[in-house]
Design a protein around this motif. Structure first.
Motif, short mmCIF file in Angstrom:
data_model
loop_
_atom_site.label_atom_id
_atom_site.label_comp_id
_atom_site.label_asym_id
_atom_site.label_seq_id
_atom_site.Cartn_x
_atom_site.Cartn_y
_atom_site.Cartn_z
N GLY A 178 -23.05 32.12 18.93
CA GLY A 178 -22.29 31.26 17.80
C GLY A 178 -22.23 32.06 16.52
N ILE A 179 -22.83 31.29 15.35
CA ILE A 179 -22.99 31.66 14.09
C ILE A 179 -24.51 31.20 13.76
CG2 ILE A 179 -22.13 31.49 11.68
CD1 ILE A 179 -19.49 30.78 12.70
N MET A 180 -24.99 32.25 13.14
CA MET A 180 -26.50 32.03 12.61
C MET A 180 -26.51 32.48 11.27
SD MET A 180 -30.34 33.65 13.95
CE MET A 180 -30.22 32.64 15.36
N VAL A 181 -26.99 31.80 10.56
CA VAL A 181 -27.29 31.86 8.97
C VAL A 181 -28.78 32.02 8.68
CG1 VAL A 181 -26.78 31.06 6.41
CG2 VAL A 181 -25.06 30.92 8.10
N VAL A 182 -29.34 33.15 8.02
CA VAL A 182 -30.60 33.31 7.81
C VAL A 182 -30.64 33.37 6.32
CG1 VAL A 182 -32.73 34.66 7.97
CG2 VAL A 182 -31.34 34.23 10.08
N ASN A 183 -31.39 32.30 5.78
CA ASN A 183 -31.73 32.39 4.25
C ASN A 183 -32.97 32.86 4.01
OD1 ASN A 183 -31.55 32.19 1.48
ND2 ASN A 183 -31.37 29.90 1.74
N GLY A 184 -33.48 34.39 4.18
CA GLY A 184 -34.75 34.79 4.11
C GLY A 184 -34.67 36.14 4.53
N ASN A 185 -35.80 36.58 4.87
CA ASN A 185 -35.98 37.81 5.63
C ASN A 185 -35.98 37.88 7.15
OD1 ASN A 185 -36.29 38.90 3.06
ND2 ASN A 185 -38.53 38.53 3.09
N LEU A 186 -35.42 38.94 7.66
CA LEU A 186 -35.18 38.92 8.99
C LEU A 186 -35.97 40.01 9.84
CD1 LEU A 186 -33.70 37.93 11.86
CD2 LEU A 186 -31.82 39.28 11.14
N THR A 187 -36.63 39.90 10.79
CA THR A 187 -37.14 40.87 11.49
C THR A 187 -36.88 40.65 13.24
OG1 THR A 187 -39.02 40.77 10.44
CG2 THR A 187 -39.58 42.06 12.40
N MET A 188 -36.21 41.78 13.83
CA MET A 188 -35.92 41.53 15.18
C MET A 188 -36.76 42.57 16.06
SD MET A 188 -31.54 40.94 15.04
CE MET A 188 -31.57 42.58 14.33
N SER A 189 -37.26 42.05 16.95
CA SER A 189 -37.93 43.04 17.85
C SER A 189 -37.77 42.36 19.33
CB SER A 189 -39.50 42.98 17.63
OG SER A 189 -40.07 41.67 17.77
N GLY A 190 -38.59 43.06 20.43
CA GLY A 190 -38.54 42.76 21.59
C GLY A 190 -36.79 42.92 22.03
N PHE B 230 -25.45 47.40 17.09
CA PHE B 230 -24.97 46.44 16.33
C PHE B 230 -23.63 46.66 16.97
CE2 PHE B 230 -28.94 46.89 14.16
CZ PHE B 230 -29.14 45.33 13.56
N PHE B 231 -22.81 45.80 17.47
CA PHE B 231 -21.42 46.09 17.99
C PHE B 231 -20.39 45.12 17.17
CE2 PHE B 231 -23.96 47.80 21.53
CZ PHE B 231 -23.47 49.22 21.56
N TYR B 232 -19.41 45.72 16.76
CA TYR B 232 -18.18 44.90 16.91
C TYR B 232 -17.81 44.22 17.87
CZ TYR B 232 -13.44 43.53 15.89
OH TYR B 232 -11.97 43.01 15.83
N SER B 233 -17.55 42.99 18.08
CA SER B 233 -16.91 42.22 19.00
C SER B 233 -16.01 41.28 18.96
CB SER B 233 -18.05 41.75 20.21
OG SER B 233 -17.70 41.21 21.36
N SER B 234 -14.69 41.52 18.98
CA SER B 234 -13.69 40.60 18.67
C SER B 234 -13.90 39.42 19.65
CB SER B 234 -12.41 40.97 18.57
OG SER B 234 -12.08 41.43 20.23
N GLN B 235 -14.33 39.52 20.97
CA GLN B 235 -14.73 38.68 22.01
C GLN B 235 -15.49 37.68 21.74
OE1 GLN B 235 -16.48 39.65 25.74
NE2 GLN B 235 -14.78 38.72 26.91
N ALA B 236 -16.66 38.06 21.04
CA ALA B 236 -17.79 37.34 20.67
C ALA B 236 -17.41 36.33 19.59
CB ALA B 236 -19.03 38.03 20.32
N ILE B 237 -16.60 36.98 18.71
CA ILE B 237 -16.21 36.30 17.39
C ILE B 237 -15.11 35.08 17.77
CG2 ILE B 237 -14.91 36.47 15.21
CD1 ILE B 237 -16.37 39.22 14.95
N LYS B 238 -14.49 35.63 18.54
CA LYS B 238 -13.16 34.49 19.06
C LYS B 238 -13.93 33.49 19.87
CE LYS B 238 -8.96 34.04 21.56
NZ LYS B 238 -7.72 34.99 22.35
N ASN B 239 -14.96 33.84 20.59
CA ASN B 239 -15.71 32.95 21.44
C ASN B 239 -16.27 31.64 20.37
OD1 ASN B 239 -16.78 31.76 24.01
ND2 ASN B 239 -18.72 32.18 22.90
N ALA B 240 -16.90 32.14 19.40
CA ALA B 240 -17.49 31.19 18.69
C ALA B 240 -16.47 30.55 17.81
CB ALA B 240 -18.39 32.14 17.38
N GLN B 241 -15.52 31.22 17.33
CA GLN B 241 -14.32 30.41 16.57
C GLN B 241 -13.67 29.36 17.62
OE1 GLN B 241 -10.80 32.77 15.47
NE2 GLN B 241 -10.43 31.51 13.69
N THR B 242 -13.45 29.60 18.90
CA THR B 242 -12.85 28.66 19.66
C THR B 242 -13.76 27.48 20.03
OG1 THR B 242 -11.53 30.57 20.66
CG2 THR B 242 -11.82 28.28 21.84
#
Length: 335
Positions: A250-262, A309-321
């Motif tokens: 979907g859409i995620m908004v992080v108002n702070g620092n972000l760490t991604m692992s695993g 980090f991939f650009y994906s019009s499919q993932a974006i359209k899925n969120a929009q729809t």
């Protein structure tokens, strides 16, 4: 003479009596009319207030539908019925006040979710930019479906920035091993300047208002924050660490620092936004399919893992729809 006076007096008394009776009847009728008007007004107020109450419920529960009788309000009650699609939602409310009923009917349309302009797989916007990409990170502006196959849209830059100076800085900081993995428009290293005038503060407020999930500071090693079939708007306030097998769509908004692992994986649009310093650390094997947007006074992104980090019009359209806003447009209000 005396009889005439007596007859006259009796006649006047009779007339006065009739007048008094009529005045009392009119007074009683006036009181009844006033009471009826009060009850009718109160029933209408209850019915309209019931609609306002359920519009607020619909703001948070985006699948709410059906009949909801017997809601108490203002010494009366109201019954609600919600039907129809989001594009033509019908909300009927019957207010009840001491035997008097009033029905109000509203048609409304749920507003769509605003999707920001996507200009790259990874967009970096800051007055002070720091980039340190190592490991086997891959940033690809070529359209990619969520299953890894090529998408239908034209290629975008792998990395987009605001100024030529930022572009030159990023290219200079890239190690040769990483440079070849910044793919997209123009070939590797695909780093380009774009003209983006998005009001990220206003857009973030829009998402926060419509958020389906709210997370606080902490580490999330499990959990699903939206799926492809049911994406969510997730708002994170404070510093957050996604690890393990956590995932989201979907859409995620992080108002702070972000760490991604695993193996953290997200499908859609990830926005890390702040008015000061934003630190983003990538140390895992996960990936973002859609678009990643980092906006702040100072942005520091570091990577030592194998993330993608991939650009994906499919993932974006899925969120929009599939995503739903929390705002409504009133099409009609009958009462």
């Amino acid at each position: 003479m005396g009889k005439a006076v007596l007859i006259l007096a009796l006649g006047i008394s009779a007339i006065i009596g009739v007048l008094i009776i009529n005045l009392n009847a009119n007074a009683t009728s006036g009181v009844e009319t006033t009471v009826d008007m009060f009850k009718s007004t109160k029933a209408r107020l209850i019915a309209n207030s019931g609609i306002e109450v359920y519009l607020e419920k619909l703001r948070r529960n985006k699948t709410l539908s059906g009949k909801f009788p017997g809601n108490s309000l203002f010494e009366g009650s109201f019954d609600i019925a919600i039907s129809g699609p989001d594009s033509q939602m019908v909300i009927q409310s019957q207010g009840n006040y001491y035997g008097t009923r009033h029905k109000s009917i509203v048609t409304a349309r749920r507003a769509g979710v605003i999707i920001p302009p996507v200009n790259s797989a990874l967009y970096l916007s800051a007055q002070n930019l720091k980039v340190k990409l190592q490991g086997n990170i891959e940033i690809d502006g070529n359209d990619t479906n969520m299953n890894g196959t090529p998408g239908p849209n034209p290629s975008l830059p792998g990395i987009a920035v605001d100024t030529p100076g930022d572009s030159a800085y990023v290219v200079k900081e890239l190690k040769p091993k990483v440079s070849k993995d910044i793919k997209g428009y123009g070939g590797p290293p695909s780093v380009h300047t774009v003209n983006d005038s998005t009001d990220w503060h206003a857009l973030s407020e829009h998402y926060i208002f419509a958020a389906d999930l709210s997370l606080t500071t902490g580490t999330y090693s499990t959990g699903t924050f939206g799926t492809v079939s049911q994406p969510k708007i997730t708002y994170v306030t404070g510093n957050v660490h996604f690890s393990g097998n956590a995932s989201g769509s979907g859409i995620m908004v992080v108002n702070g620092n972000l760490t991604m692992s695993g193996n953290f994986r997200f499908n859609g649009i990830l926005i890390v936004y702040g008015n000061s310093t934003i630190d983003v650390k990538v140390v895992g094997n996960g990936g973002i399919y859609g678009a990643t947007i980092l906006v702040g006074q100072s942005v520091d992104i570091q990577s030592t893992g194998n993330a993608s980090f991939f650009y994906s019009s499919q993932a974006i359209k899925n969120a929009q729809t599939n995503l739903k806003s929390s705002r409504f447009e009133i099409l009609s209000w009958w009462e």
